[in-house]
Structures are given as structure tokens and as C-alpha cells.
Design a protein around this motif. Sequence first.
Motif, PDB file in Angstrom:
ATOM      1  N   GLN A  51      42.925  31.386  46.561  1.00 41.78           N
ATOM      2  CA  GLN A  51      42.708  32.292  47.682  1.00 41.78           C
ATOM      3  C   GLN A  51      44.009  32.618  48.396  1.00 41.78           C
ATOM      4  O   GLN A  51      44.173  33.714  48.932  1.00 41.78           O
ATOM      5  N   ALA A  52      44.952  31.649  48.436  1.00 40.21           N
ATOM      6  CA  ALA A  52      46.201  31.915  49.139  1.00 40.21           C
ATOM      7  C   ALA A  52      47.068  32.909  48.373  1.00 40.21           C
ATOM      8  O   ALA A  52      47.773  33.713  48.986  1.00 40.21           O
ATOM      9  N   LEU A  53      47.008  32.849  47.034  1.00 42.53           N
ATOM     10  CA  LEU A  53      47.854  33.732  46.242  1.00 42.53           C
ATOM     11  C   LEU A  53      47.152  35.011  45.844  1.00 42.53           C
ATOM     12  O   LEU A  53      47.767  35.904  45.253  1.00 42.53           O
ATOM     13  N   GLY A  54      45.839  35.114  46.131  1.00 46.85           N
ATOM     14  CA  GLY A  54      45.127  36.332  45.796  1.00 46.85           C
ATOM     15  C   GLY A  54      44.906  36.523  44.316  1.00 46.85           C
ATOM     16  O   GLY A  54      44.847  37.643  43.823  1.00 46.85           O
ATOM     17  N   SER A  55      44.775  35.428  43.572  1.00 43.41           N
ATOM     18  CA  SER A  55      44.513  35.527  42.135  1.00 43.41           C
ATOM     19  C   SER A  55      43.264  34.722  41.814  1.00 43.41           C
ATOM     20  O   SER A  55      43.051  33.647  42.363  1.00 43.41           O
ATOM     21  N   LEU A  56      42.447  35.238  40.914  1.00 46.47           N
ATOM     22  CA  LEU A  56      41.206  34.544  40.597  1.00 46.47           C
ATOM     23  C   LEU A  56      41.389  33.429  39.578  1.00 46.47           C
ATOM     24  O   LEU A  56      40.443  32.703  39.288  1.00 46.47           O
ATOM     25  N   ALA A  57      42.594  33.291  39.023  1.00 51.70           N
ATOM     26  CA  ALA A  57      42.799  32.306  37.966  1.00 51.70           C
ATOM     27  C   ALA A  57      42.444  30.896  38.430  1.00 51.70           C
ATOM     28  O   ALA A  57      41.822  30.138  37.695  1.00 51.70           O
ATOM     29  N   GLY A  58      42.795  30.563  39.666  1.00 49.82           N
ATOM     30  CA  GLY A  58      42.503  29.235  40.171  1.00 49.82           C
ATOM     31  C   GLY A  58      41.015  28.943  40.198  1.00 49.82           C
ATOM     32  O   GLY A  58      40.579  27.848  39.818  1.00 49.82           O
TER      33      GLY A  58
ATOM     34  N   THR B 124      37.851  38.071  47.816  1.00 48.02           N
ATOM     35  CA  THR B 124      36.641  38.047  47.021  1.00 48.02           C
ATOM     36  C   THR B 124      36.616  36.818  46.116  1.00 48.02           C
ATOM     37  O   THR B 124      37.618  36.430  45.552  1.00 48.02           O
ATOM     38  N   GLY B 125      35.466  36.202  46.039  1.00 44.28           N
ATOM     39  CA  GLY B 125      35.287  35.084  45.122  1.00 44.28           C
ATOM     40  C   GLY B 125      33.863  35.069  44.625  1.00 44.28           C
ATOM     41  O   GLY B 125      33.340  34.041  44.242  1.00 44.28           O
ATOM     42  N   GLY B 126      33.237  36.256  44.629  1.00 48.10           N
ATOM     43  CA  GLY B 126      31.847  36.328  44.230  1.00 48.10           C
ATOM     44  C   GLY B 126      31.674  36.218  42.726  1.00 48.10           C
ATOM     45  O   GLY B 126      32.647  36.184  41.971  1.00 48.10           O
ATOM     46  N   ALA B 127      30.418  36.152  42.305  1.00 49.68           N
ATOM     47  CA  ALA B 127      30.119  35.948  40.892  1.00 49.68           C
ATOM     48  C   ALA B 127      30.642  37.106  40.050  1.00 49.68           C
ATOM     49  O   ALA B 127      31.138  36.894  38.938  1.00 49.68           O
ATOM     50  N   ALA B 128      30.566  38.348  40.574  1.00 49.90           N
ATOM     51  CA  ALA B 128      30.987  39.496  39.769  1.00 49.90           C
ATOM     52  C   ALA B 128      32.472  39.418  39.443  1.00 49.90           C
ATOM     53  O   ALA B 128      32.875  39.545  38.276  1.00 49.90           O
ATOM     54  N   ALA B 129      33.287  39.163  40.476  1.00 48.24           N
ATOM     55  CA  ALA B 129      34.734  39.133  40.245  1.00 48.24           C
ATOM     56  C   ALA B 129      35.115  37.984  39.319  1.00 48.24           C
ATOM     57  O   ALA B 129      35.897  38.160  38.368  1.00 48.24           O
TER      58      ALA B 129
END
Lengths: 100, 166
Positions: A51-58, B124-129
Motif C-alpha cells: 500500500q505504501a508503494l502503490g503496487s499490488l505485488a505485495g 485499491t486492494g479489492g478482489a478485482a484488482a
Amino acid sequence: MIRLPIVLFFSAALFSIGVYGVLARRNGVLVLMSIELMLNAVNINLVAFSQALGSLAGQVFALFVIAVAAAEVGIGLAIVILIYRNRETINIDEVNLLKW
Amino acid sequence: MTGHEYAFILLALIGTVAALRVVTARNVVHAALYLVVTLASVGGAYLLLAAEFVAWVQILIYVGAIVILFLFGLMLTKAPIGREALDNQRRGAAIVVALAILAGLIFLIQDAFSWDGSKIEPRTGGAAAVGESIFSRYVLPFEAVSFLLLGALIGAIVLSRRDDLT
């Protein structure tokens, strides 16, 4: 908005509690529980940095770590139950057949 | 300090105290139930960090499945009660090691991240993303995890099967 060091301190506290549990407990199931605490600390770090870096990889890798943790608990408990069946104890300091 | 932060600190305190009880409880079933509290507060922390999907997976898999597995493990083995039966003799050394690790981590974190510099914005951290990310960029690790789960499933069956039933 949450400041990042607060999250990291929570994670560090959970990790060191898990280390204490692994070192101090002698019941096999309780050692596995402490390992779960440490894995959770890692996951908190992964999500926080994601969340801090704005990437979903974590977050993706946090999900992978959760899956690996589930597999680890399944195998670990199977081994613990097998040890109990063979030795009538799950105290891991009495399981020293490979030690000497 | 925002309301988010107060809520997070409260959850973190609950989780830390419950984790301490997990590693110090004298009854194994109590330890498993305190583990539920810790895992649920970690799930709440994910929600506060806006990682919605990870939070629900945490509740489903950890609280729903892994703790049940632990309780089954405790049921199938002898569960003694009392500190001498559950802790080994190296408790002092374990405390020293754990405190050393905690001090080292806190020092490193304070060294690396300034207190006000890095803030977590709700993204965003929802299921879709997350699902799109898994199935576009991380397909290969996903398949590897699938094989790992299959292997773990087969391994657990092989390990816990009694030999005289073959």
C-alpha cells in the motif's frame, strides 16, 4: 492515513513473539502456532509496503504466503500426529533420534 | 494522529497481547483460541490498510481453516496442561533472543523510515484488482502454489495413513 513505522512495529512485535514461542515451547503444535505468528508478521509487512508503494505485488505475494502457510500447517500437523502415533509424545525436545 | 491510526494502534495492541498469551498460555486450547484473536486482529489491520481481499482471505483461511486444523491436531494428540509440560528449560535464553530480535528490528525500522515521511494512503486492494494482477502478471507463481498445495495434500494423506490399512 497510517504512518508506515507503526505498521512495521506491530509486525516486528508479532515476529519476535513468534521467535520466542518457537524457542520456548516444547509442544509441537504450539511451535507450529508460533510459526504462524511469524508468517503473519511477514504478511503485514508485505501488505503495508504494497500500500505504501502503490503496487499490488505485495498483496499478491501475501496471498501466496497464506497458501504456503496452509500447506505447511497441513504437513506439519500430519508429521506431529505421526510422531505422536509412534512415540506417544509430541514434545519436540524428546524427538532427538537424528541428533547424535 | 488520525482516527485510522488510533484504530490501527488499538488493533495492534489487541493482537500483540493475544500473541503474547499464545506463547505463554498454560492450556493448549486457550493458546489456539488466543491465536484466533491475533489472526482476526491482523485481518482487521489489513482492512484498515485497505487490503480488502487479503483481509477476507485471512479470515477465511487462517481463522476458518488453519485454527480448526490446529484444534484437530490438539484433539488427536495428548494435550497436557501446565507450564512445565508446554515450555522447555531454555525460556530465559528464548526471551533474550526474542528481545534482541525486537530491538534490532525497531532500530532498523527507525533508521530506515522517518516517522512522518512515509504514510500509507488507502489504495485499491479489492478482489478485482488483486485478481487481475494475479492472473496477468503472476500466473506462473500462482500455478506453482497450486502444485505446492496438491503436493501438500498428497503428502498429508500419505503421512497420516496407517500402514496396516493398505
